[in-house]
Design a protein around this motif. Structure first.
Motif, PDB file in Angstrom:
ATOM      1  N   SER A  25       0.813  -1.215   0.000  1.00 16.00           N
ATOM      2  CA  SER A  25       0.000   0.000   0.000  1.00 16.00           C
ATOM      3  C   SER A  25       0.854   1.277   0.000  1.00 16.00           C
ATOM      4  CB  SER A  25      -0.962  -0.014   1.188  1.00 16.00           C
ATOM      5  OG  SER A  25      -1.730   1.167   1.220  1.00 16.00           O
ATOM      6  N   PRO A  26       1.782   1.461   0.958  1.00 16.97           N
ATOM      7  CA  PRO A  26       2.606   2.676   0.906  1.00 16.97           C
ATOM      8  C   PRO A  26       3.573   2.693  -0.280  1.00 16.97           C
ATOM      9  CG  PRO A  26       3.336   1.220   2.666  1.00 16.97           C
ATOM     10  CD  PRO A  26       2.056   0.662   2.166  1.00 16.97           C
ATOM     11  N   ILE A  27       3.994   1.521  -0.737  1.00 15.12           N
ATOM     12  CA  ILE A  27       4.905   1.469  -1.876  1.00 15.12           C
ATOM     13  C   ILE A  27       4.205   1.954  -3.143  1.00 15.12           C
ATOM     14  CG2 ILE A  27       6.195  -0.099  -3.386  1.00 15.12           C
ATOM     15  CD1 ILE A  27       6.858  -1.759  -0.907  1.00 15.12           C
ATOM     16  N   LEU A  28       2.965   1.499  -3.369  1.00 14.30           N
ATOM     17  CA  LEU A  28       2.217   1.945  -4.539  1.00 14.30           C
ATOM     18  C   LEU A  28       1.848   3.424  -4.425  1.00 14.30           C
ATOM     19  CD1 LEU A  28      -0.148  -1.118  -5.123  1.00 14.30           C
ATOM     20  CD2 LEU A  28       1.911  -0.497  -6.398  1.00 14.30           C
ATOM     21  N   MET A  29       1.569   3.881  -3.209  1.00 16.00           N
ATOM     22  CA  MET A  29       1.286   5.298  -3.002  1.00 16.00           C
ATOM     23  C   MET A  29       2.510   6.140  -3.345  1.00 16.00           C
ATOM     24  SD  MET A  29      -0.135   7.191   0.427  1.00 16.00           S
ATOM     25  CE  MET A  29      -1.453   5.970   0.528  1.00 16.00           C
ATOM     26  N   ALA A  30       3.696   5.653  -2.923  1.00 17.49           N
ATOM     27  CA  ALA A  30       4.932   6.366  -3.246  1.00 17.49           C
ATOM     28  C   ALA A  30       5.170   6.374  -4.748  1.00 17.49           C
ATOM     29  CB  ALA A  30       6.110   5.706  -2.525  1.00 17.49           C
ATOM     30  N   LEU A  31       4.896   5.244  -5.412  1.00 17.53           N
ATOM     31  CA  LEU A  31       5.074   5.172  -6.862  1.00 17.53           C
ATOM     32  C   LEU A  31       4.149   6.138  -7.578  1.00 17.53           C
ATOM     33  CD1 LEU A  31       6.341   3.845  -9.328  1.00 17.53           C
ATOM     34  CD2 LEU A  31       4.652   2.017  -9.140  1.00 17.53           C
ATOM     35  N   SER A  32       2.911   6.238  -7.116  1.00 17.99           N
ATOM     36  CA  SER A  32       1.964   7.181  -7.715  1.00 17.99           C
ATOM     37  C   SER A  32       2.437   8.622  -7.530  1.00 17.99           C
ATOM     38  CB  SER A  32       0.582   6.990  -7.092  1.00 17.99           C
ATOM     39  OG  SER A  32      -0.350   7.908  -7.626  1.00 17.99           O
ATOM     40  N   THR A  33       2.987   8.913  -6.362  1.00 20.06           N
ATOM     41  CA  THR A  33       3.508  10.259  -6.103  1.00 20.06           C
ATOM     42  C   THR A  33       4.662  10.589  -7.042  1.00 20.06           C
ATOM     43  OG1 THR A  33       2.880  10.121  -3.776  1.00 20.06           O
ATOM     44  CG2 THR A  33       4.539  11.757  -4.362  1.00 20.06           C
ATOM     45  N   LEU A  34       5.581   9.638  -7.229  1.00 20.80           N
ATOM     46  CA  LEU A  34       6.724   9.866  -8.108  1.00 20.80           C
ATOM     47  C   LEU A  34       6.280  10.035  -9.559  1.00 20.80           C
ATOM     48  CD1 LEU A  34       9.357   7.354  -6.649  1.00 20.80           C
ATOM     49  CD2 LEU A  34       9.168   9.812  -6.262  1.00 20.80           C
ATOM     50  N   LEU A  35       5.283   9.246  -9.980  1.00 23.47           N
ATOM     51  CA  LEU A  35       4.765   9.405 -11.341  1.00 23.47           C
ATOM     52  C   LEU A  35       4.134  10.778 -11.532  1.00 23.47           C
ATOM     53  CD1 LEU A  35       3.159   5.900 -11.990  1.00 23.47           C
ATOM     54  CD2 LEU A  35       5.070   6.909 -13.242  1.00 23.47           C
ATOM     55  N   GLY A  36       3.402  11.247 -10.510  1.00 20.62           N
ATOM     56  CA  GLY A  36       2.801  12.574 -10.592  1.00 20.62           C
ATOM     57  C   GLY A  36       3.851  13.659 -10.737  1.00 20.62           C
ATOM     58  N   ARG A  37       4.931  13.544  -9.952  1.00 19.68           N
ATOM     59  CA  ARG A  37       6.015  14.518 -10.071  1.00 19.68           C
ATOM     60  C   ARG A  37       6.664  14.470 -11.445  1.00 19.68           C
ATOM     61  NH1 ARG A  37       9.634  13.391  -4.732  1.00 19.68           N
ATOM     62  NH2 ARG A  37       8.032  13.669  -3.088  1.00 19.68           N
ATOM     63  N   ALA A  38       6.906  13.235 -11.928  1.00 21.49           N
ATOM     64  CA  ALA A  38       7.616  13.080 -13.197  1.00 21.49           C
ATOM     65  C   ALA A  38       6.811  13.649 -14.358  1.00 21.49           C
ATOM     66  CB  ALA A  38       7.933  11.602 -13.430  1.00 21.49           C
ATOM     67  N   PHE A  39       5.504  13.336 -14.425  1.00 22.80           N
ATOM     68  CA  PHE A  39       4.692  13.817 -15.541  1.00 22.80           C
ATOM     69  C   PHE A  39       4.396  15.310 -15.432  1.00 22.80           C
ATOM     70  CE2 PHE A  39       3.817   9.320 -16.320  1.00 22.80           C
ATOM     71  CZ  PHE A  39       3.859   9.292 -17.710  1.00 22.80           C
ATOM     72  N   ALA A  40       4.672  15.909 -14.273  1.00 21.50           N
ATOM     73  CA  ALA A  40       4.518  17.356 -14.129  1.00 21.50           C
ATOM     74  C   ALA A  40       5.775  18.100 -14.574  1.00 21.50           C
ATOM     75  CB  ALA A  40       4.190  17.707 -12.685  1.00 21.50           C
ATOM     76  N   ARG A  41       6.849  17.374 -14.831  1.00 20.14           N
ATOM     77  CA  ARG A  41       8.105  18.006 -15.239  1.00 20.14           C
ATOM     78  C   ARG A  41       7.976  18.567 -16.658  1.00 20.14           C
ATOM     79  NH1 ARG A  41      12.565  15.323 -12.553  1.00 20.14           N
ATOM     80  NH2 ARG A  41      13.955  16.138 -14.170  1.00 20.14           N
ATOM     81  N   PRO A  42       8.590  19.718 -16.931  1.00 16.33           N
ATOM     82  CA  PRO A  42       8.480  20.314 -18.284  1.00 16.33           C
ATOM     83  C   PRO A  42       9.155  19.474 -19.360  1.00 16.33           C
ATOM     84  CG  PRO A  42      10.058  21.520 -16.909  1.00 16.33           C
ATOM     85  CD  PRO A  42       9.330  20.580 -16.003  1.00 16.33           C
ATOM     86  N   GLU A  43      10.109  18.586 -18.966  1.00 20.50           N
ATOM     87  CA  GLU A  43      10.776  17.760 -19.966  1.00 20.50           C
ATOM     88  C   GLU A  43       9.820  16.791 -20.643  1.00 20.50           C
ATOM     89  OE1 GLU A  43      11.677  18.341 -16.892  1.00 20.50           O
ATOM     90  OE2 GLU A  43      13.816  17.960 -16.510  1.00 20.50           O
ATOM     91  N   ILE A  44       8.741  16.409 -19.928  1.00 22.34           N
ATOM     92  CA  ILE A  44       7.798  15.440 -20.490  1.00 22.34           C
ATOM     93  C   ILE A  44       6.697  16.143 -21.255  1.00 22.34           C
ATOM     94  CG2 ILE A  44       6.047  13.715 -19.904  1.00 22.34           C
ATOM     95  CD1 ILE A  44       7.794  12.602 -17.852  1.00 22.34           C
ATOM     96  N   GLY A  45       6.191  17.285 -20.711  1.00 25.65           N
ATOM     97  CA  GLY A  45       5.090  18.033 -21.294  1.00 25.65           C
ATOM     98  C   GLY A  45       4.576  17.590 -22.658  1.00 25.65           C
ATOM     99  N   GLY A  46       3.515  16.833 -22.713  1.00 29.09           N
ATOM    100  CA  GLY A  46       2.897  16.423 -23.966  1.00 29.09           C
ATOM    101  C   GLY A  46       3.558  15.248 -24.648  1.00 29.09           C
ATOM    102  N   ARG A  47       4.569  14.667 -24.028  1.00 27.10           N
ATOM    103  CA  ARG A  47       5.261  13.536 -24.647  1.00 27.10           C
ATOM    104  C   ARG A  47       4.871  12.227 -23.944  1.00 27.10           C
ATOM    105  NH1 ARG A  47      11.393  15.318 -24.441  1.00 27.10           N
ATOM    106  NH2 ARG A  47      11.695  13.673 -26.000  1.00 27.10           N
TER     107      ARG A  47
END
Length: 399
Positions: A256-278
């Motif tokens: 449970s906390p591991i998947l929550m942490a993974l979701s948090t990291l994915l949210g941070r990563a997809f919010a990065r400008p390097e990904i924007g729309g990719r």
């Protein structure tokens, strides 16, 4: 002869040196780094103080020869990251840098002597890219192989220049073992059985005779033994990645906390400008495990992912079958394989498209719920029956 100028930067025993840099208390002590191949534990690297221990040796034999050695499980991501930092530093000095295995890199030197004020200053700059305790070696020649031989035979922290003329190259290579040649162990053993043990003995033979015995590999070995290596430098292509990490308050092995942490990291990563729309094609999860070797899992996606929710759904379904080796202390997420399009092709007929959408919806629900979703549909069984309950039945929905 070629007018090229190539430098070989060589760091021997990089895994051991990286571990000593991370854990200074290991300095001057016998250290053995191990890796597992199935049920076998072998030696990946060892320090100079571990007398009688060689790379590739079974761990049991290594421990019998050096019982007081400290054992460390190989941390491949850490070693690769350490060497990648050195590669990036070399790329600041030269536009052409080729990465050739862990601890070895080739650098094109054409034109750099004019920028630095001479070749000696260029070489000094290359030596300064690595930490002092790594004792980097540099060999300079007109080809990659003679530059590598020069780096192997020089002392740590020093550089050696191979002469440019054919006679000077032959004199430099004279007496050196054929073990330096990049050829199979079987071919090297065959040469030893023929009484050919050094590079000058091999170069003294007719090229046709060596090629007749060993084929194309023999011809290349003969050319290298003569100091001829015209293979081009292949510049290192740095892969664009996005990394995010966090540390757990305490080591955890609960999903449970591991998947929550993974979701948090994915949210941070997809919010990065390097990904924007990719979209991304691969995701790598790395964690330090309490009192155990690091845990690394790499996932590739058949369909490029462009959002946190879809990526999380795909990762969760893949992680359901994974057994954790122990409590995780932290988590690092690396996204790579960027692409500008999702690669989804629309269907020609709307009914088919709706069917595909239903299948995708069921797959996502199955990933989220961890099993078949409780969705049913009405099917006609006995529409002619006088009993209403027999006319239709509820069956699991399967589009």
């Amino acid at each position: 002869m070629t007018d090229r100028s190539i430098a070989c930067m060589l760091i021997t025993h990089l895994p051991v040196k990286a571990e000593v840099r991370r854990y200074p208390q290991l300095r001057g002590k016998p250290v053995i780094i191990t890796e597992s191949y199935g049920s076998k534990d072998l030696v990946l690297d060892s320090s100079a103080e571990a007398h009688g221990v060689r790379s590739g040796m079974p761990l049991a034999e290594a421990m019998s020869r050096c019982k007081e050695a400290s054992l460390i499980q190989a941390d491949a991501p850490y070693y690769n990251n350490t060497f990648d930092k050195l590669i990036r530093a070399l790329e600041l000095r030269s536009p052409v840098v080729e990465k050739d295995g862990l601890g070895c890199a080739y650098v094109g030197l054409e034109g750099l002597d004019l920028m630095y004020g001479g070749e000696a200053r260029v070489i000094a700059s290359l030596l300064q890219t690595a930490p002092t305790e790594f004792n980097p070696r540099v060999g300079v020649a007109g080809g990659k192989f003679p530059a590598y031989v020069a780096a192997v035979t020089t002392k740590g922290g020093r550089a050696t220049r191979v002469p440019k003329d054919a006679a000077g190259i032959a004199a430099f290579l004279k007496g050196l073992s054929i073990g330096l040649l990049p050829m199979s162990w079987a071919n090297k053993s065959r040469l030893h059985r023929f009484g050919i043990h050094t590079l000058d003995q091999l170069s003294a033979l007719p090229e046709s005779a060596v090629q007749a015995q060993l084929g194309a590999a023999g011809r290349r070995a003969w050319l290298l033994a003569c100091g001829v290596d015209d293979s081009p430098l292949t510049p290192h292509q740095a892969q664009q990645v996005v990394e995010e990490s966090l540390t757990f308050p305490s080591p955890t092995i609960t999903w449970s906390p591991i998947l929550m942490a993974l979701s948090t990291l994915l949210g941070r990563a997809f919010a990065r400008p390097e990904i924007g729309g990719r979209y991304i094609r691969t995701a790598t999860i790395e964690s330090h495990v309490y009192r155990l070797p690091p845990w690394v899992k790499r996932f590739g996606f058949k369909e490029a992912m462009g959002s946190r929710d879809r990526t999380m759904s795909a990762l969760k379904s893949r992680l359901d079958s994974v057994t954790l080796p122990g409590p995780l202390e932290d988590m690092k997420l690396t996204l790579a394989g960027f692409t500008g399009e999702s690669g989804i092709q629309a269907n020609l007929f709307s009914d088919v498209r709706k069917q595909e959408q239903l299948k995708e919806m069921m797959r996502q629900l199955e990933s989220l719920l961890g099993g078949k979703p409780p969705i049913y549909q009405m099917k006609e069984v006995e529409p002619w029956s006088r009993i209403p309950e027999r006319r239709q039945a509820l069956v699991p929905f399967n589009p």
